[in-house]
Design an enzyme around this catalytic site. Structure first.
Site, mmCIF file in Angstrom:
data_model
loop_
_atom_site.group_PDB
_atom_site.id
_atom_site.type_symbol
_atom_site.label_atom_id
_atom_site.label_comp_id
_atom_site.label_asym_id
_atom_site.label_seq_id
_atom_site.Cartn_x
_atom_site.Cartn_y
_atom_site.Cartn_z
ATOM 1 C CE LYS A 13 -2.082 -0.860 3.928
ATOM 2 N NZ LYS A 13 -1.672 -2.197 4.326
ATOM 3 N NE ARG A 88 -4.564 -1.012 9.566
ATOM 4 C CZ ARG A 88 -3.428 -0.498 9.086
ATOM 5 N NH1 ARG A 88 -3.246 0.779 8.995
ATOM 6 N NH2 ARG A 88 -2.458 -1.289 8.707
ATOM 7 N NE ARG A 127 7.765 -3.504 6.490
ATOM 8 C CZ ARG A 127 6.485 -3.157 6.554
ATOM 9 N NH1 ARG A 127 5.913 -2.574 5.518
ATOM 10 N NH2 ARG A 127 5.772 -3.398 7.622
ATOM 11 N NE ARG A 133 6.499 -1.142 10.588
ATOM 12 C CZ ARG A 133 5.395 -1.054 9.837
ATOM 13 N NH1 ARG A 133 5.431 -0.399 8.691
ATOM 14 N NH2 ARG A 133 4.283 -1.619 10.239
ATOM 15 N NE ARG A 144 2.001 -5.293 11.242
ATOM 16 C CZ ARG A 144 3.170 -5.301 10.591
ATOM 17 N NH1 ARG A 144 4.227 -5.916 11.117
ATOM 18 N NH2 ARG A 144 3.287 -4.715 9.437
HETATM 19 P P1 ADP Z 1 1.096 -2.306 8.036
HETATM 20 O O1 ADP Z 1 2.443 -2.171 7.426
HETATM 21 O O2 ADP Z 1 0.981 -3.436 9.004
HETATM 22 O O3 ADP Z 1 -0.038 -2.231 7.049
HETATM 23 P P2 ADP Z 1 0.910 0.466 8.967
HETATM 24 O O4 ADP Z 1 2.286 0.961 8.732
HETATM 25 O O5 ADP Z 1 -0.169 0.990 8.074
HETATM 26 O O6 ADP Z 1 0.885 -1.116 9.021
HETATM 27 O O7 ADP Z 1 0.470 0.745 10.486
HETATM 28 C C1 ADP Z 1 1.274 0.291 11.547
HETATM 29 C C2 ADP Z 1 0.474 0.264 12.846
HETATM 30 O O8 ADP Z 1 -0.083 1.578 13.096
HETATM 31 C C3 ADP Z 1 -0.744 -0.667 12.862
HETATM 32 O O9 ADP Z 1 -0.402 -2.017 13.149
HETATM 33 C C4 ADP Z 1 -1.582 -0.013 13.968
HETATM 34 O O10 ADP Z 1 -1.083 -0.284 15.255
HETATM 35 C C5 ADP Z 1 -1.380 1.471 13.704
HETATM 36 N N1 ADP Z 1 -2.406 1.977 12.770
HETATM 37 C C6 ADP Z 1 -2.201 2.456 11.497
HETATM 38 N N2 ADP Z 1 -3.368 2.822 10.937
HETATM 39 C C7 ADP Z 1 -4.344 2.561 11.860
HETATM 40 C C8 ADP Z 1 -5.758 2.698 11.878
HETATM 41 N N3 ADP Z 1 -6.430 3.186 10.816
HETATM 42 N N4 ADP Z 1 -6.430 2.343 12.996
HETATM 43 C C9 ADP Z 1 -5.789 1.871 14.058
HETATM 44 N N5 ADP Z 1 -4.474 1.690 14.120
HETATM 45 C C10 ADP Z 1 -3.733 2.031 13.031
#
Ligand code: ADP
Length: 187
Positions: A13, A88, A127, A133, A144
């Site tokens: 994404k 989400r 990654r 991270r 996740r």
């Molecule tokens: P990923 O790479 O797992 O898709 P992101 O980088 O988008 O994750 O987000 C990392 C973390 O930030 C999520 O696991 C969550 O804890 C928090 N987060 C991001 N966006 C949201 C959201 N819309 N609602 C709740 N928590 C979020």
């Protein structure tokens, strides 16, 4: 154009959203990036979000919704944006509807990136070698994916019933996926 990009963790994404925002001339709004920046600066928001993120859980809706409301009302997001990682949860869908209708706007499309589940785990483990991270350990990565399947995948049905979902094959090279997205965008 006002778009969402959805897909499980590891679907690409972020990579695609950055390119698309450049192309459309809109704001790239990644909730994950905003949270991580706040964690690294240890702001109040970052301190509130950190323990959820580290465990691979979602940050509570009231925190996330307030942050996005604030971001979407900034000037650079008025005409065009690509939202990456939000909404989400169903509650976030409702909030986004309210924010956009308050601004007199609506979504033009929801890009859904589709990637094979084992490929997702492999990408995230790769990654993890360089990302630093805290949520890129195998256990948290698998968690996740489960949280995504339970909480976020159902949102595609909601947007599907509104006729907004644009499914794009997310397997293969990033450039190729990017071309598929551009070809599939509403005109
Ligand atoms: P990923 O790479 O797992 O898709 P992101 O980088 O988008 O994750 O987000 C990392 C973390 O930030 C999520 O696991 C969550 O804890 C928090 N987060 C991001 N966006 C949201 C959201 N819309 N609602 C709740 N928590 C979020």
């Amino acid at each position: 154009m006002r778009l969402l990009i959805m897909g499980p963790p590891g679907a690409g994404k972020g990579t695609q959203a950055v390119e698309l925002a450049k192309r459309l001339g809109g704001a790239h709004i990644s909730t994950g990036d905003i949270f991580r920046a706040n964690v690294s600066q240890q702001t109040e928001l970052g301190q509130a979000a950190q323990r959820f993120m580290d465990a691979g859980e979602y940050v509570p809706d009231e925190i996330t919704n307030a942050m996005v409301r604030d971001r979407l009302t900034q000037d650079d997001a008025r005409e065009a944006f690509i939202l990456d990682g939000y909404p989400r949860t169903i509650d976030q869908v409702d909030t986004l509807d309210t924010i956009l209708s308050g601004l007199g706007n609506k979504l033009d499309g929801v890009i859904s990136l589709v990637v094979d589940p084992e490929e997702l785990i492999q990408r995230l483990l790769k990654r993890a070698e360089t990302s630093g991270r805290a949520d890129d350990t195998e256990e948290v990565i698998r968690h996740r994916q489960e949280v995504y399947t339970n909480e976020t995948a159902p949102l595609l049905e909601v947007y599907g019933s509104r006729g907004l979902v644009i499914e794009v094959d997310g397997m293969g090279e990033a450039d190729e996926v990017g071309r598929r997205i551009v070809d599939a965008l509403p005109s």
